[in-house]
Design a protein around this motif. Sequence first.
Motif, PDB file in Angstrom:
ATOM      1  N   ARG A   1      41.552  18.766  -3.451  1.00  0.00           N
ATOM      2  CA  ARG A   1      42.500  19.402  -2.560  1.00  0.00           C
ATOM      3  C   ARG A   1      43.619  20.081  -3.340  1.00  0.00           C
ATOM      4  N   HIS A   2      44.148  19.398  -4.331  1.00  0.00           N
ATOM      5  CA  HIS A   2      45.258  19.974  -5.088  1.00  0.00           C
ATOM      6  C   HIS A   2      44.791  20.996  -6.122  1.00  0.00           C
ATOM      7  N   ALA A   3      43.553  20.878  -6.594  1.00  0.00           N
ATOM      8  CA  ALA A   3      43.009  21.904  -7.481  1.00  0.00           C
ATOM      9  C   ALA A   3      42.914  23.241  -6.764  1.00  0.00           C
ATOM     10  N   ALA A   4      42.689  23.212  -5.452  1.00  0.00           N
ATOM     11  CA  ALA A   4      42.553  24.443  -4.678  1.00  0.00           C
ATOM     12  C   ALA A   4      43.897  25.116  -4.428  1.00  0.00           C
ATOM     13  N   VAL A   5      44.969  24.321  -4.277  1.00  0.00           N
ATOM     14  CA  VAL A   5      46.258  24.909  -3.906  1.00  0.00           C
ATOM     15  C   VAL A   5      47.234  25.016  -5.077  1.00  0.00           C
TER      16      VAL A   5
ATOM     17  N   TYR B   1      45.093  20.353 -12.621  1.00  0.00           N
ATOM     18  CA  TYR B   1      44.201  19.903 -11.549  1.00  0.00           C
ATOM     19  C   TYR B   1      42.883  20.657 -11.541  1.00  0.00           C
ATOM     20  N   ALA B   2      42.909  21.974 -11.787  1.00  0.00           N
ATOM     21  CA  ALA B   2      41.661  22.744 -11.790  1.00  0.00           C
ATOM     22  C   ALA B   2      40.744  22.280 -12.912  1.00  0.00           C
ATOM     23  N   GLU B   3      41.310  22.034 -14.080  1.00  0.00           N
ATOM     24  CA  GLU B   3      40.496  21.574 -15.210  1.00  0.00           C
ATOM     25  C   GLU B   3      39.913  20.194 -14.945  1.00  0.00           C
ATOM     26  N   VAL B   4      40.730  19.285 -14.390  1.00  0.00           N
ATOM     27  CA  VAL B   4      40.240  17.942 -14.066  1.00  0.00           C
ATOM     28  C   VAL B   4      39.112  18.022 -13.046  1.00  0.00           C
ATOM     29  N   ALA B   5      39.319  18.802 -11.992  1.00  0.00           N
ATOM     30  CA  ALA B   5      38.309  18.909 -10.942  1.00  0.00           C
ATOM     31  C   ALA B   5      37.031  19.541 -11.464  1.00  0.00           C
ATOM     32  N   ASP B   6      37.151  20.629 -12.212  1.00  0.00           N
ATOM     33  CA  ASP B   6      35.966  21.326 -12.713  1.00  0.00           C
ATOM     34  C   ASP B   6      35.182  20.440 -13.671  1.00  0.00           C
ATOM     35  N   THR B   7      35.878  19.797 -14.589  1.00  0.00           N
ATOM     36  CA  THR B   7      35.194  18.948 -15.571  1.00  0.00           C
ATOM     37  C   THR B   7      34.514  17.759 -14.907  1.00  0.00           C
TER      38      THR B   7
ATOM     39  N   PHE C   1      33.013  11.382  -7.556  1.00  0.00           N
ATOM     40  CA  PHE C   1      32.439  12.611  -7.002  1.00  0.00           C
ATOM     41  C   PHE C   1      30.926  12.475  -6.830  1.00  0.00           C
ATOM     42  N   ALA C   2      30.292  11.712  -7.708  1.00  0.00           N
ATOM     43  CA  ALA C   2      28.843  11.510  -7.628  1.00  0.00           C
ATOM     44  C   ALA C   2      28.466  10.506  -6.541  1.00  0.00           C
TER      45      ALA C   2
ATOM     46  N   VAL D   1      19.924   9.852 -23.410  1.00  0.00           N
ATOM     47  CA  VAL D   1      21.261  10.278 -23.787  1.00  0.00           C
ATOM     48  C   VAL D   1      21.456  11.743 -23.416  1.00  0.00           C
ATOM     49  N   LEU D   2      22.568  12.024 -22.756  1.00  0.00           N
ATOM     50  CA  LEU D   2      22.990  13.393 -22.469  1.00  0.00           C
ATOM     51  C   LEU D   2      24.350  13.591 -23.127  1.00  0.00           C
ATOM     52  N   ASP D   3      24.505  14.676 -23.871  1.00  0.00           N
ATOM     53  CA  ASP D   3      25.691  14.820 -24.712  1.00  0.00           C
ATOM     54  C   ASP D   3      26.634  15.897 -24.192  1.00  0.00           C
ATOM     55  N   ALA D   4      27.631  16.230 -25.018  1.00  0.00           N
ATOM     56  CA  ALA D   4      28.648  17.191 -24.616  1.00  0.00           C
ATOM     57  C   ALA D   4      28.054  18.552 -24.303  1.00  0.00           C
ATOM     58  N   ALA D   5      27.040  18.955 -25.037  1.00  0.00           N
ATOM     59  CA  ALA D   5      26.409  20.250 -24.773  1.00  0.00           C
ATOM     60  C   ALA D   5      25.716  20.252 -23.412  1.00  0.00           C
ATOM     61  N   ASP D   6      25.035  19.167 -23.087  1.00  0.00           N
ATOM     62  CA  ASP D   6      24.376  19.067 -21.779  1.00  0.00           C
ATOM     63  C   ASP D   6      25.403  19.139 -20.646  1.00  0.00           C
ATOM     64  N   LEU D   7      26.502  18.460 -20.826  1.00  0.00           N
ATOM     65  CA  LEU D   7      27.528  18.431 -19.787  1.00  0.00           C
ATOM     66  C   LEU D   7      28.190  19.792 -19.629  1.00  0.00           C
ATOM     67  N   ALA D   8      28.451  20.466 -20.745  1.00  0.00           N
ATOM     68  CA  ALA D   8      29.104  21.778 -20.680  1.00  0.00           C
ATOM     69  C   ALA D   8      28.215  22.809 -20.002  1.00  0.00           C
ATOM     70  N   ALA D   9      26.894  22.633 -20.075  1.00  0.00           N
ATOM     71  CA  ALA D   9      25.960  23.597 -19.500  1.00  0.00           C
ATOM     72  C   ALA D   9      25.780  23.432 -17.994  1.00  0.00           C
ATOM     73  N   MET D  10      26.267  22.342 -17.436  1.00  0.00           N
ATOM     74  CA  MET D  10      26.075  22.075 -16.008  1.00  0.00           C
ATOM     75  C   MET D  10      27.033  22.905 -15.154  1.00  0.00           C
ATOM     76  N   SER D  11      26.564  23.252 -13.982  1.00  0.00           N
ATOM     77  CA  SER D  11      27.441  23.857 -12.980  1.00  0.00           C
ATOM     78  C   SER D  11      28.138  22.735 -12.212  1.00  0.00           C
ATOM     79  N   PRO D  12      29.368  22.973 -11.770  1.00  0.00           N
ATOM     80  CA  PRO D  12      30.074  21.925 -11.030  1.00  0.00           C
ATOM     81  C   PRO D  12      29.318  21.511  -9.772  1.00  0.00           C
ATOM     82  N   LEU D  13      29.411  20.232  -9.444  1.00  0.00           N
ATOM     83  CA  LEU D  13      28.703  19.692  -8.292  1.00  0.00           C
ATOM     84  C   LEU D  13      29.278  20.243  -6.991  1.00  0.00           C
ATOM     85  N   ASP D  14      28.378  20.695  -6.122  1.00  0.00           N
ATOM     86  CA  ASP D  14      28.726  21.024  -4.745  1.00  0.00           C
ATOM     87  C   ASP D  14      27.935  20.073  -3.856  1.00  0.00           C
ATOM     88  N   GLY D  15      28.375  19.923  -2.611  1.00  0.00           N
ATOM     89  CA  GLY D  15      27.645  19.043  -1.714  1.00  0.00           C
ATOM     90  C   GLY D  15      27.684  17.602  -2.171  1.00  0.00           C
ATOM     91  N   PHE D  16      28.882  17.034  -2.212  1.00  0.00           N
ATOM     92  CA  PHE D  16      29.062  15.678  -2.712  1.00  0.00           C
ATOM     93  C   PHE D  16      28.316  14.667  -1.845  1.00  0.00           C
TER      94      PHE D  16
END
Length: 522
Positions: free
Chosen positions: A15-19, A35-41, A79-80, A149-164
């Motif tokens: 909510r606060h990342a949006a505003v 907030y945007a960085e926290v939410a996106d990551t 979020f998951a 094991v999934l590492d930093a590269a795997d995580l950086a390549a993901m799109s942010p989750l939608d549809g929680f």
Amino acid sequence: MTTTLNRRLGDGILRHAAVRPDHIALTVQGRDLGYAEVADTARRWAALLVEAVGGRPRRVGVFAYRSRVSYLGVAAALFAGAAFVPLNRKFPQSRTRTMMERAELDAVLVDAASLPQLPELLRDLPKRPLVLLPDTLRSDAPDLGDARVLDAADLAAMSPLDGFPEVSPGDPAYLLFTSGSTGTPKGVPVTHGNVRAFLESNQDRYALTPGDRPTQTFEQTFDLSVFDLFMAWENGARVCAMDPLELIAPFKYLERNGITVWFSVPSVAAVLRKRGVLTPGTMPTLRWSLFCGEALPRAAAEAWQAAAPGSVVENLYGPTELTIACTVHRWDPVSSPAACVHENVPIGRPYPGLHPLVVDEDLRPVAAGGTGELCMAGPQTTPGYWRAPDLSAERYFAHEGRTYYRTGDLVRLQNGEFVHLGRNDQQVKVSGHRIELGEIEAVLHRAGAVEAVCLLRPGSRLAAVVSGVTDPGALNDACAAALPAYMVPSAIHIVDAMPVNANGKVDRPALARRLDQESAGG
């Protein structure tokens, strides 16, 4: 007026990342995260959790310490749709491994500094969790056997989750492990509904805004940390994670970061007072000064109030099973000193919607103003211990249509507020940590002691008395290997035989008197 929060713990971040996307949500290790960085990551990490597990994970460990991973990992798990399970690399590995095994983790997020312990923790674990390394490449990680094991590269390549994934109020938001009398940590699942009720009551009381900056003095394996994180994130504030060393002299940190909300165990205030550094006016930025986790000494409250004259000082009380805190006393420099009992500040009145009950040993309500065990029912009462129905039956009971939790704390109602009079069992608190003395005794027995009794001594020191051994050094080593540092006895005394009372049970008061005599004689 109560503002109803979203059902999912952590939705305030979105909510606060949006505003206010650039507003700082977290300061940790000298870094500011908006907030945007926290939410996106966190959404990217959550997306990988959901994809890799093949749906909604149930429990996600966060094996990290005061780092970006330790805080954003909590948000990602939520979020998951999972419950987060905080793990602490400063605990003995045997204890952490027991927590991981009992929680049956689907996945675990690990920061770089905690990673060296992971191979041993995973060894022979019955259920091998998915391993996520948000700040480490797989090539830099130690051998983790057959773990996925999934590492930093795997995580950086993901799109942010939608549809929680959907969560319900009865779903666990987190699973904490507290000291257990059998020698095994006991799990306490705390639901989204439990936490939401707590946060609503506290927001009505404290009215945090995006301009507030709460501290994070607690380790995340301590449930009081949940207050700091989610009171901040649900209300757009900036949580400031302090290094433990900064608690020794927090004044520059508070001024530099413009801290408005202080929350810690009372022993921090007591130590600062003893050192003579709580001088009047030294903490001018504070508007709230909150203490919880153990008794708040009157002298510490008075000194802190003088040092933070613009803040309201409050004493909170509550076990993990009642979701962080369930009663509160607002310090009044005029009236509160006279209300103190045994030189400790009252624990106050219950939160709105909670139902206190003071009972005798047979769970019968005591007369008004009588002394008894405090029990509590209401929306903050957790559903019982993790996969321990017998233990739950001992501590939870039904009365007039409500389910009450037995705190084990003796109280008396005095002028409309509860005062704390001690424990009715062998559970104590040291530096805010709740400890079952029986857990320490179990370790001493396993290390060879025929009899073992642990006592809380003056100055919040733990002492053990044992029989049947000749080498206390081996017992010290066993405690250090199996217990967190705050649970290791500062002294181990060897006796030929334990004193017993008329019922043939170990006479703990007699042991305490013997130690007092030895101290006086020494």
